[in-house]
Design a protein around this motif. Structure first.
Motif, PDB file in Angstrom:
ATOM      1  N   PRO A 144       0.842  -1.199   0.000  1.00 16.45           N
ATOM      2  CA  PRO A 144       0.000   0.000   0.000  1.00 16.45           C
ATOM      3  C   PRO A 144       0.876   1.247   0.000  1.00 16.45           C
ATOM      4  CG  PRO A 144       0.204  -0.840   2.211  1.00 16.45           C
ATOM      5  CD  PRO A 144       0.996  -1.770   1.338  1.00 16.45           C
ATOM      6  N   PRO A 145       0.271   2.428  -0.112  1.00 17.50           N
ATOM      7  CA  PRO A 145       1.064   3.663   0.006  1.00 17.50           C
ATOM      8  C   PRO A 145       1.818   3.674   1.333  1.00 17.50           C
ATOM      9  CG  PRO A 145      -1.140   4.153  -0.792  1.00 17.50           C
ATOM     10  CD  PRO A 145      -1.152   2.711  -0.406  1.00 17.50           C
ATOM     11  N   ALA A 146       3.052   4.077   1.299  1.00 17.03           N
ATOM     12  CA  ALA A 146       3.904   4.034   2.488  1.00 17.03           C
ATOM     13  C   ALA A 146       3.587   5.196   3.427  1.00 17.03           C
ATOM     14  CB  ALA A 146       5.374   4.061   2.083  1.00 17.03           C
ATOM     15  N   VAL A 147       3.178   4.867   4.636  1.00 17.44           N
ATOM     16  CA  VAL A 147       3.022   5.843   5.711  1.00 17.44           C
ATOM     17  C   VAL A 147       3.559   5.176   6.974  1.00 17.44           C
ATOM     18  CG1 VAL A 147       1.021   7.023   4.716  1.00 17.44           C
ATOM     19  CG2 VAL A 147       0.671   5.023   6.179  1.00 17.44           C
ATOM     20  N   ALA A 196      -5.371  -0.961  -6.935  1.00 19.13           N
ATOM     21  CA  ALA A 196      -4.592  -0.067  -6.073  1.00 19.13           C
ATOM     22  C   ALA A 196      -5.276   0.107  -4.730  1.00 19.13           C
ATOM     23  CB  ALA A 196      -4.410   1.293  -6.747  1.00 19.13           C
ATOM     24  N   TRP A 197      -4.473   0.542  -3.737  1.00 16.53           N
ATOM     25  CA  TRP A 197      -4.993   0.877  -2.417  1.00 16.53           C
ATOM     26  C   TRP A 197      -5.363   2.349  -2.352  1.00 16.53           C
ATOM     27  CZ3 TRP A 197      -6.047  -2.646   1.248  1.00 16.53           C
ATOM     28  CH2 TRP A 197      -5.404  -3.885   1.213  1.00 16.53           C
ATOM     29  N   THR A 198      -6.416   2.656  -1.613  1.00 19.82           N
ATOM     30  CA  THR A 198      -6.821   4.032  -1.337  1.00 19.82           C
ATOM     31  C   THR A 198      -6.994   4.189   0.166  1.00 19.82           C
ATOM     32  OG1 THR A 198      -8.012   4.203  -3.434  1.00 19.82           O
ATOM     33  CG2 THR A 198      -8.546   5.825  -1.733  1.00 19.82           C
ATOM     34  N   TYR A 199      -6.444   5.270   0.712  1.00 19.34           N
ATOM     35  CA  TYR A 199      -6.640   5.570   2.129  1.00 19.34           C
ATOM     36  C   TYR A 199      -7.801   6.540   2.308  1.00 19.34           C
ATOM     37  CZ  TYR A 199      -2.183   3.448   3.531  1.00 19.34           C
ATOM     38  OH  TYR A 199      -1.154   2.583   3.791  1.00 19.34           O
ATOM     39  N   ARG A 213      -6.199   5.230   9.547  1.00 22.72           N
ATOM     40  CA  ARG A 213      -6.816   5.277   8.232  1.00 22.72           C
ATOM     41  C   ARG A 213      -7.659   4.037   7.961  1.00 22.72           C
ATOM     42  NH1 ARG A 213      -1.670   7.141   8.339  1.00 22.72           N
ATOM     43  NH2 ARG A 213      -1.176   9.074   7.230  1.00 22.72           N
ATOM     44  N   TRP A 273      -8.835  -1.718  -1.198  1.00 24.01           N
ATOM     45  CA  TRP A 273      -8.198  -2.265  -2.401  1.00 24.01           C
ATOM     46  C   TRP A 273      -9.285  -2.541  -3.431  1.00 24.01           C
ATOM     47  CZ3 TRP A 273      -3.738  -3.203  -4.848  1.00 24.01           C
ATOM     48  CH2 TRP A 273      -3.694  -4.201  -5.835  1.00 24.01           C
ATOM     49  N   ALA A 314      -8.593   1.717   4.759  1.00 21.42           N
ATOM     50  CA  ALA A 314      -7.939   1.454   3.478  1.00 21.42           C
ATOM     51  C   ALA A 314      -8.824   0.568   2.614  1.00 21.42           C
ATOM     52  CB  ALA A 314      -6.588   0.794   3.689  1.00 21.42           C
TER      53      ALA A 314
END
Length: 343
Positions: A226-229, A259-262, A251, A255, A253
């Motif tokens: 996923p997006p890196a946080v 793609a992943w969305t937060y 968050r 899929w 999340a």
């Protein structure tokens, strides 16, 4: 004439039935069997037959001396099953000493339980499988079991010990087999749709705890980052191949197959503690325990957050979806456990 036509249209519109308005989400108390004070319920999970399992502790106390707890009792384990209209208790064989049931996992005809953290700071090493009439103790592959999951993809245990660190094992017959999930140093949750479609989430890099996820296609696990946080994954709920929900502390999340969305939580919400998805595909979240005033669960419907109505003085920390509704467990007041259901 135009005025008359307009008036006629207005009358016609007024006579049409009003569009249906979705009922506000609400969870209502369910009576609990006698539990010794102080009692807590930590986990709730669907039993696959329309009811739920709950796990917790009773008879737990601490006599404080300042910030210390020199006299304490870790209480006794609690496991109950709601089967239609009442609670049922089953023997917990092989249990010794005191402590709590912190995890209950149920799915695909299997139900497992695991002990939790005691006031001494030590984790229980107890894990057991339900044989239809009682829980039978099972040897574990490492000293501490930090995650239990069971379902159509199999039964898994996330483990930790001082020598080998974190590990993941799958139950194969009467033994545990080590499983390597690429890209994950720690597996916090693992859930599957079937034997060839499962997800594992957690983190990589134990210092930064970067969120990580992986998918099992029936043959191998593949990393799906996923997006890196700086905020690791805690829970995952797959609904379909292109519809997977998860939470980090901060968050929600999603899929979508690509793609992943937060999604940001409601304003002012504490850390997210649990996640479930109801029969309509709508995710519900519950908060971790926080300083008062505590927040209720929320559901994310139609791109908006909706607060869930719960009784005053009640806190809900864990959720489970069942056909036609949602269950939650937590606390009522300072010392009483709470179980609730609704939709």
């Amino acid at each position: 004439m135009k005025r008359a036509i307009a008036a006629g249209i207005a009358v016609a519109i007024a006579s049409l039935p009003a569009p249906a308005v979705a009922a506000a989400p609400e969870l209502r108390p369910v009576s609990l069997p006698f539990l010794w004070p102080t009692a807590r319920l930590h986990d709730v999970t669907a039993d696959g037959a329309g009811g739920v399992w709950v796990g917790g502790v009773q008879g737990k106390y601490c006599l404080h001396w300042g910030d210390l707890c020199p006299v304490y009792n870790d209480g006794n384990p609690v496991v109950r099953r709601w089967a239609g209209s009442s609670w049922k208790e089953y023997p917990i064989n092989g249990w010794t000493g005191q402590g709590e049931i912190a995890q209950v996992a149920s799915g695909a005809g299997e139900t497992w339980i695991a002990g939790g953290l005691g006031a001494s700071g030590r984790w229980s090493t107890y894990v057991a499988r339900f044989d239809g009439s009682a829980f039978q103790k099972v040897a574990v592959p490492a000293k501490y079991v930090t995650m239990l999951a069971t379902g159509p993809a199999g039964t898994f245990a996330g483990t930790w010990d001082l020598e080998s660190g974190n590990g993941l094992f799958k139950r194969t017959g009467d033994t545990w087999t080590a499983v390597d999930v690429p890209g994950l140093d720690y597996v916090a949750d693992l859930q599957g749709l079937n034997s060839s479609d499962a997800w594992a989430v957690g983190y990589k890099d134990g210092v930064q705890q970067v969120p990580a996820a992986a998918h099992f296609d029936g043959a191998v696990w593949k990393n799906v980052p996923p997006p890196a946080v700086n905020d690791w994954f805690r829970k995952v709920v797959p609904v379909a191949a292109n519809d997977v929900w998860g939470i980090t502390a901060k968050r929600l999340a999603h899929w979508n197959g690509t793609a992943w969305t937060y999604i940001a939580p409601p304003a002012g919400y504490p850390d997210l503690g649990d996640l479930t998805v109801d029969a309509s595909g709508t995710p519900w979240v519950a908060p971790e325990a926080s300083a008062p005033p505590e927040k209720p669960p929320y559901r994310y419907s139609g791109g908006q957050w909706e607060p869930v109505t719960i009784p005053a003085g009640t806190a809900v920390y864990d959720l489970a979806a069942v056909p036609g509704g949602i269950w939650g467990v937590g606390r009522q007041g300072e010392d009483d456990p709470a179980a609730l259901n609704g939709s």
